[in-house]
Design an enzyme around this catalytic site. Structure first.
Site, mmCIF file in Angstrom:
data_model
loop_
_atom_site.group_PDB
_atom_site.id
_atom_site.type_symbol
_atom_site.label_atom_id
_atom_site.label_comp_id
_atom_site.label_asym_id
_atom_site.label_seq_id
_atom_site.Cartn_x
_atom_site.Cartn_y
_atom_site.Cartn_z
ATOM 1 N N ARG A 36 0.842 -0.989 0.351
ATOM 2 C CA ARG A 36 -0.202 -0.424 0.012
ATOM 3 C C ARG A 36 0.450 1.279 -0.016
ATOM 4 N NH1 ARG A 36 -3.487 -2.451 4.424
ATOM 5 N NH2 ARG A 36 -5.591 -3.408 2.945
ATOM 6 N N LYS A 91 2.991 11.564 -11.755
ATOM 7 C CA LYS A 91 2.046 10.391 -11.733
ATOM 8 C C LYS A 91 2.665 10.065 -12.366
ATOM 9 C CE LYS A 91 -0.694 13.637 -15.451
ATOM 10 N NZ LYS A 91 -0.338 13.596 -17.004
ATOM 11 N N GLU A 147 9.471 19.457 -24.690
ATOM 12 C CA GLU A 147 8.509 19.839 -23.345
ATOM 13 C C GLU A 147 8.659 20.767 -22.789
ATOM 14 O OE1 GLU A 147 6.066 18.218 -22.430
ATOM 15 O OE2 GLU A 147 6.316 16.276 -23.340
ATOM 16 N N LYS A 155 6.494 23.228 -14.794
ATOM 17 C CA LYS A 155 6.016 22.294 -14.233
ATOM 18 C C LYS A 155 5.455 22.397 -12.134
ATOM 19 C CE LYS A 155 4.969 17.470 -14.907
ATOM 20 N NZ LYS A 155 4.908 16.547 -15.432
ATOM 21 N N GLU A 207 -4.839 16.739 -11.249
ATOM 22 C CA GLU A 207 -5.632 17.472 -12.731
ATOM 23 C C GLU A 207 -6.602 17.725 -12.634
ATOM 24 O OE1 GLU A 207 -3.889 14.649 -16.380
ATOM 25 O OE2 GLU A 207 -3.670 16.193 -17.077
ATOM 26 N N ARG A 234 -3.976 21.493 -14.528
ATOM 27 C CA ARG A 234 -2.525 20.710 -15.029
ATOM 28 C C ARG A 234 -2.834 20.445 -16.544
ATOM 29 N NH1 ARG A 234 0.335 15.967 -10.837
ATOM 30 N NH2 ARG A 234 1.614 15.462 -13.242
ATOM 31 N N ASN A 285 -1.099 19.921 -21.016
ATOM 32 C CA ASN A 285 -1.256 18.820 -22.777
ATOM 33 C C ASN A 285 -1.059 20.092 -23.632
ATOM 34 O OD1 ASN A 285 -1.495 16.431 -21.688
ATOM 35 N ND2 ASN A 285 -3.310 17.129 -20.309
ATOM 36 N N HIS A 294 -0.577 18.532 -26.623
ATOM 37 C CA HIS A 294 -0.894 16.608 -27.096
ATOM 38 C C HIS A 294 -1.585 15.751 -27.371
ATOM 39 C CE1 HIS A 294 3.313 17.391 -23.644
ATOM 40 N NE2 HIS A 294 3.051 15.902 -23.164
ATOM 41 N N HIS A 323 -1.220 12.831 -29.005
ATOM 42 C CA HIS A 323 -1.215 11.867 -28.919
ATOM 43 C C HIS A 323 -2.251 10.808 -30.069
ATOM 44 C CE1 HIS A 323 -1.689 12.498 -23.885
ATOM 45 N NE2 HIS A 323 -0.815 12.360 -24.723
ATOM 46 N N HIS A 350 7.694 10.402 -28.075
ATOM 47 C CA HIS A 350 7.300 11.268 -28.041
ATOM 48 C C HIS A 350 6.808 13.171 -27.684
ATOM 49 C CE1 HIS A 350 3.684 12.252 -24.705
ATOM 50 N NE2 HIS A 350 4.499 13.263 -24.545
#
Lengths: 341, 341
Positions: free
Chosen positions: A109, A131, A173, A207, A217, A221, A225, A228, A232, A245
């Site tokens: 946990r 993330k 980025e 960031k 998010e 946040r 993107n 993105h 994507h 990416h």
């Protein structure tokens, strides 16, 4: 140099410097991949001591970012009788970081973990903000958690062996952050008047500022993107094989800029400036779309597309972002048409 | 009646009452097992409406609390195009609750979930406090997360079909809370002068109070392990086949009381009183240990045993807990000897 992340779940430092001596009076597992281990494990272990040190090596590549390898990591930890007081260290790029963070978040946990990113992309993006995740047959990063590390150590030493294309992907980025939040930073990148360390620091600071406001998010946040939403789809349509990416994000930024232009925000000049900075940093700026309807439909596969509303992040101008949703399909098609084959 | 949980990660209510009408303008998946579905799904769906309602049914039993079934749940959610705004409802006992919570915590990095427990044990224990998890070949609940639900609805209607042994197992956790924290509550249970709803409410309040102080079990929350340190070993030695969890905890409480007596805290009278309350509530109070050295060694398999220190929670007296660690092996063996075959 350091920056502090301060979220409801954890406060921790991001240290941008030569890796300090790290001594832990507990069991530590370094999780890495074969490639990074071959290049840099000595540099790390020369700076690291622990009550018990284990090295867990994964195969190198995005295709291994799956549950099977999480189970592999967890089983090694159980075999070595790791407990709640043990520590994991992610030593590698984004794949290693995301997997180590996810494993740390669910082992007993949750145990402590530290990020030592070895790619520019991981340094300025994936190692910062908590993330974690893995891919499955439905898509990328669809399973995971928000789980903050206890510290991030960024040492540019590791970039000496980074392939040029991967370095460029990290730059995408960095440029993204500058365009969204900081015109002065953008100018410095454009004019080559900023050191690599300073550039990483500024990107991380920007960031951190976003993550501190919105760890999970739920709102702001999503601004990260920019590039993105289009990116994507490009990655998806090319089966993640043609572009890294960061490269797909670079093209996505160019597309988002077109959208901004059509909506009357970004000037032609500014869009061109961004394009040139991307190009100068060895990033692709064009993509030929086979079928614009198909491209459009792919937006709805994104996990961030909630309630069938596509959210686009665009620059209102360089250094200032704007969030757009509920946008007319025809306008998007107009943007896509500019990239049609 | 309601109680509020207030942790750093979430604030939510535990409502002890007839299930209210629940209407959700989003996709909802009810996760349950075949047995509960057969008995109570109509009662639930009569009170539940959603934009889209899915029922995901798992096989019934602890042996299905594993990654394969988490993946089964996640795949159903992906198939049904659930997004970050969707909601999961755990409808069942502890197994369903722990698995649903874990699935909710890692699906798209976390979605909302609600607990509607159907067993007494789940009502007073597992549905409250945000522990989620699954078992693997190394042991129970070794993989999981701390992830709080958005609400817990406790409706004693579901207890009408609960087998007597399972009801008793729930009572063990209620008695545990009383012995640890509240002499007055213990007296009421002993004298049968408290309603089932009031009993559930008090147990939940006491647990909420602990969870509010220590969500991630770094300190005080370990007090809830009274009876569990011994109980886990009993479950382990009997391959989880002879006793229900609550039954093993009841025996564990009797053992912990013996330890307390030897250390000079609990009086013979109080220990006897607790034993009689357990017995009257259809709980076992004895276990014959084959080999006390073997029993002792099993303490070190517990995930809560950090740094090779076993932590025992004992009642100093009825209504007041005490945490003991670093205790001499010979004293523990002396306790175990009282239960030797």
């Amino acid at each position: 140099m350091k920056t502090t992340i301060n979220t409801p779940s954890k406060t921790y430092d991001i240290i941008i410097d030569k890796l300090p001596k790290l001594n832990f009076d507990r069991k530590v597992a370094v999780i890495t991949n074969h490639k990074i281990a071959g290049l840099h494990i000595n540099y790390l272990t020369n700076n690291l001591s622990a009550k018990e040190l284990h090295i867990i090596t994964l195969p190198d590549g995005e295709e291994y970012k799956n549950w099977q390898n999480i189970e592999f990591i967890l089983d090694r930890l159980f075999d070595a009788k790791f407990d709640r007081n043990s520590l994991l260290i992610a030593f590698g790029g984004g794949v290693v970081g995301d997997m180590t963070g996810f494993a740390a978040s669910i082992f007993l946990r949750g145990v402590d973990f530290i990020q030592i990113p070895t790619t520019l992309l991981a340094m300025v993006d994936s190692s910062v903000g908590g993330k974690t995740g893995i891919n499955n047959k439905y898509g990328k990063n669809l399973i995971g958690s928000f789980y903050q590390p206890n510290a991030v150590y960024i040492d540019t030493h590791f970039l000496s062996t980074l392939p040029k294309r991967e370095f460029a992907a990290g730059m995408a980025e960095i440029i993204k952050m500058a365009v969204m939040f900081d015109k002065d930073f953008f100018e410095k990148i454009k004019n080559n008047s900023i050191s690599l360390e300073e550039m990483i620091k500024r990107a991380v600071e920007l960031k951190a500022d976003v993550v501190n406001q919105d760890e999970k998010e739920k709102g702001i946040r999503s601004v990260l993107n920019y590039g993105h939403t289009f990116g994507h789809v490009i990655e998806n349509l090319t089966n993640y094989k043609t572009f890294l990416h960061g490269e797909a994000v670079a093209i996505g930024m160019v597309m988002a800029n077109e959208l901004s232009k059509i909506l009357g925000y970004l000037s032609e000049n500014e869009a061109e400036e961004i394009k040139q900075v991307l190009k100068k940093n060895n990033l692709p700026i064009d993509f030929k779309i086979e079928n614009i309807e198909e491209f459009y439909n792919h937006f709805f596969l994104d996990k961030k597309t909630s309630n069938n509303k596509i959210k686009f992040i665009i620059p209102e101008k360089i250094g200032k972002y704007k969030i757009i949703d509920d946008i007319d399909k025809n306008i998007i098609l107009k943007v896509l048409k500019k990239f049609e084959k």
